[in-house]
Design an enzyme around this catalytic site. Structure first.
Site, short mmCIF file in Angstrom:
data_model
loop_
_atom_site.label_atom_id
_atom_site.label_comp_id
_atom_site.label_asym_id
_atom_site.label_seq_id
_atom_site.Cartn_x
_atom_site.Cartn_y
_atom_site.Cartn_z
N ASP A 1 37.56 42.60 43.35
CA ASP A 1 37.01 43.28 42.18
C ASP A 1 38.07 44.18 41.54
O ASP A 1 38.50 45.16 42.15
CB ASP A 1 35.80 44.11 42.62
CG ASP A 1 34.88 44.50 41.48
OD1 ASP A 1 35.20 44.20 40.33
OD2 ASP A 1 33.83 45.11 41.76
N ASP A 2 38.50 43.83 40.34
CA ASP A 2 39.51 44.63 39.60
C ASP A 2 40.87 44.65 40.31
O ASP A 2 41.60 45.64 40.23
CB ASP A 2 39.05 46.08 39.42
CG ASP A 2 37.97 46.23 38.35
OD1 ASP A 2 37.44 45.20 37.89
OD2 ASP A 2 37.64 47.38 38.00
N CYS B 1 33.89 42.29 34.80
CA CYS B 1 33.18 41.82 35.99
C CYS B 1 32.07 40.80 35.72
O CYS B 1 32.12 39.66 36.20
CB CYS B 1 32.57 43.01 36.73
SG CYS B 1 33.64 44.42 36.95
N ARG C 1 31.47 36.62 36.60
CA ARG C 1 30.47 36.15 37.58
C ARG C 1 29.49 35.18 36.93
O ARG C 1 29.01 34.24 37.57
CB ARG C 1 29.77 37.36 38.19
CG ARG C 1 30.73 38.17 39.04
CD ARG C 1 30.30 39.62 39.30
NE ARG C 1 31.49 40.42 39.52
CZ ARG C 1 32.14 40.54 40.68
NH1 ARG C 1 31.66 39.92 41.75
NH2 ARG C 1 33.22 41.28 40.78
N LYS D 1 28.90 42.07 45.60
CA LYS D 1 28.53 42.40 44.22
C LYS D 1 27.95 41.20 43.50
O LYS D 1 28.60 40.17 43.38
CB LYS D 1 29.77 42.92 43.50
CG LYS D 1 29.54 43.35 42.05
CD LYS D 1 30.78 44.04 41.53
CE LYS D 1 30.72 44.34 40.05
NZ LYS D 1 31.89 45.10 39.59
N HIS E 1 25.73 41.64 40.16
CA HIS E 1 25.95 42.10 38.78
C HIS E 1 25.51 41.07 37.74
O HIS E 1 26.11 40.94 36.68
CB HIS E 1 27.44 42.44 38.59
CG HIS E 1 27.68 43.41 37.47
ND1 HIS E 1 28.93 43.65 36.92
CD2 HIS E 1 26.82 44.22 36.78
CE1 HIS E 1 28.85 44.54 35.98
NE2 HIS E 1 27.58 44.91 35.86
N HIS F 1 37.79 48.13 43.23
CA HIS F 1 37.14 48.73 42.06
C HIS F 1 36.96 50.23 42.27
O HIS F 1 36.66 50.68 43.37
CB HIS F 1 35.77 48.05 41.88
CG HIS F 1 35.10 48.28 40.57
ND1 HIS F 1 34.54 49.50 40.23
CD2 HIS F 1 34.84 47.45 39.53
CE1 HIS F 1 33.98 49.40 39.03
NE2 HIS F 1 34.15 48.17 38.57
N ASP G 1 38.32 38.98 39.93
CA ASP G 1 37.40 38.76 38.81
C ASP G 1 37.97 39.14 37.45
O ASP G 1 37.39 38.83 36.42
CB ASP G 1 36.07 39.49 39.05
CG ASP G 1 36.21 41.01 39.06
OD1 ASP G 1 37.34 41.52 39.18
OD2 ASP G 1 35.17 41.69 38.94
N ASN G 2 39.11 39.83 37.41
CA ASN G 2 39.80 40.19 36.17
C ASN G 2 41.05 40.94 36.54
O ASN G 2 41.37 41.10 37.73
CB ASN G 2 38.92 41.03 35.23
CG ASN G 2 38.13 42.13 35.90
OD1 ASN G 2 36.91 42.08 35.98
ND2 ASN G 2 38.82 43.14 36.42
N LYS H 1 42.58 45.07 32.51
CA LYS H 1 41.15 44.76 32.46
C LYS H 1 40.55 45.20 31.12
O LYS H 1 40.88 46.25 30.58
CB LYS H 1 40.42 45.48 33.60
CG LYS H 1 38.90 45.33 33.56
CD LYS H 1 38.23 46.17 34.63
CE LYS H 1 36.70 46.05 34.53
NZ LYS H 1 36.02 46.85 35.58
#
Length: 503
Positions: A8-9, A46, A50, A95, A97, A184, A290-291, A344
């Site tokens: 994540d991030d 995010c 997803r 996660k 989301h 994150h 994810d990014n 991001k």
């Protein structure tokens, strides 16, 4: 079996196998023994990523264009449901989301068992930032609270191991989705992890950016002709910061590195479990972020329904502990995404190009690098092909669904030379509400990319213009060639308009 790991991030060069100094031995061993995808793209934030993962479509087509109250559209056949339909046991921890209600939860979209943070982010240890009455975590659809002694990466890994272990006597294959919330913000780590990178980043982000670019070039991750001097970022020079700012910035990066290293440790725990239970050799493993890395700094506060009385203590001794809200800021984020532009939230390469790799004994071994253009939309058809099935098209389990846009790269990683996406394939992106005035947008066709994104220096009311880049010769997107190629620009804009009209 299929194991999907998502960070994540995480920045593009945050793994050792992509150029990092952060110790990530477990992920690196998989990456070096498998296939690294150096041209793999996610959405710039995010939830849209997803949605792409679960649908095989763009975030806009799957009903998700931003991170505020995202809900995966019921018009898509979700990845776990498709695998479940052909006999897979489906598990998820981490996660989600993509919807907070029970009928929007992982349980409702095809996971047999799940433990999910259904919101966009939370603390990683100590008390949850959400009040007990707020919907934040669901286990198998039911509202739950995190335990008192938790740490996010450890908890999610424990939960997934428990789910897989519960079915050890079942001979059917499983799909496990481990969606970490590391690294994150807020940057937090267990006490025995916080100082593992002590003093490593005192030289600042300008030095780290140069070191990362040089190491990534040595590894073959980025082009041989990439120059450190060519990168132009927005962060102030490290030398322009005062002593206190440098000290706190360096500490933030130490904590970020601790979260990445700790995530790798827990991946190692999961891999050891698979090895000791003789499941490792029969498990395809895919990893990606994810990014790009987040450029938010420690003054940032997200728009989430957290407890209203949270009192942050970001003093240097408390950074990384419960009650602190730490983020790495623009300088470190640029250092982890360079040589690619932005971070991001942006549709430039730094916001969307993600570290990714696949590992399995059937793949080409020896540290192979694949440079073909891939996206998160391609994951769904790839995993379906691994599972011996394909997307059903326009109908699934008696209801109408959208056909997918993604394409499988399974044959590609097993040695076939044909690219997954040809020169005429159109790949559109969107990261703000469709049909709003001048939404942030991009479209890729072959080596060409158009981007519409407000520049940092723009007047807020100014509608952003389309820019054109040739990715093959300018992967850092430094030179807008729209004036040299006006007909091509108009052609690509027309393709974008066709896509947007269909949303």
């Amino acid at each position: 079996n299929i194991l999907l790991l998502v960070a994540d991030d995480m920045g593009y060069t945050d793994l050792g196998s992509f150029g990092s100094e952060i110790p990530t031995p477990n992920l690196d061993a998989l990456a070096f023994d498998g296939v690294r995808f150096v041209n793999f793209h996610a959405a710039p934030s995010c939830a849209p990523t997803r949605a792409m993962l679960m649908s095989g479509l763009t975030g806009g087509e799957a009903g998700v264009t931003d991170t505020m109250a995202p809900v995966l559209s019921n018009d898509v056949a979700a990845l776990p449901a498709l695998l479940q339909d052909v006999g897979y046991r489906t598990y998820m921890a981490g996660k989600w989301h993509l919807g907070i209600e029970r009928d929007q939860s992982p349980l409702a979209r095809g996971f047999d068992a799940s433990f999910a943070l259904v919101r966009g982010g939370d603390s990683h240890l100590g008390a949850s930032h959400f009040a007990p009455q707020t919907v934040a975590y669901r286990e198998n659809g039911q509202l739950v609270q995190v335990p008192a002694d938790w740490f996010s990466s450890r908890l999610y890994t424990d939960k997934l191991i428990e789910m897989i272990r519960s079915g050890e006597d079942n001979r059917s294959p499983w799909f496990g989705y481990l969606a970490f919330t590391a690294p994150h913000w807020p940057l937090q780590a267990p006490a025995n992890w916080r100082d593992r990178s002590a003093d490593r980043y005192d030289g600042g982000y300008d030095l780290l950016r140069a070191a990362r670019i040089n190491r990534a070039r040595e590894l073959g991750i980025i082009p041989d002709n990439t120059s450190v001097e060519d990168y132009v970022g927005l962060a102030p020079s490290w030398e322009d910061l005062d002593a206190e700012a440098r000290q706190k910035n360096a500490r933030a990066m130490e904590l970020y590195a601790a979260m990445v290293e700790n995530m790798d440790y827990h991946v190692g725990r999961l891999l050891e479990y698979l090895r000791t239970t003789n499941q490792f050799d029969n498990t395809v493993i895919l990893f990606f972020s994810d990014n790009g890395a987040s450029g938010s700094d420690s003054s940032f506060r997200p728009r989430m329904p957290w407890k209203p009385d949270l009192a942050w203590n970001n003093s240097l001794p408390n950074m990384g502990q419960a009650g602190s809200f730490v983020a790495i800021g623009r300088g470190w984020a640029e250092a982890t995404t360079a040589p690619y532009r932005a971070v991001k939230g942006s549709l430039y390469e730094g916001g969307t190009r993600a570290a990714a790799f696949m590992h399995h004994e059937s793949l080409l071994h020896g540290g192979n690098i694949d440079r073909g253009y891939l996206t998160v939309m391609d994951v769904l058809p790839t995993l379906l092909e691994i599972g011996g099935t394909a997307h059903p098209g326009t109908e699934f389990q008696g209801r109408s669904v959208l056909p997918i846009r993604g394409r499988s790269f399974w044959s590609r990683v097993q040695g076939q030379s044909e690219p997954v996406h040809g020169d005429n394939d159109v790949i559109p992106w969107i990261s703000s509400s469709p049909r709003s005035q001048g939404p942030q947008a991009a479209l890729v066709r072959g080596d060409w990319k158009i981007v519409r994104e407000r520049e940092p220096s723009s007047v807020p009311e100014t509608t952003p213009v389309w820019r054109l880049y040739h990715l093959a010769t300018d992967p850092g997107e430094t030179t807008d060639v729209a004036e040299q190629w006006p007909d091509l620009l108009e052609e690509l804009i027309t393709l974008w308009n066709v896509y947007e009209a269909g949303l």
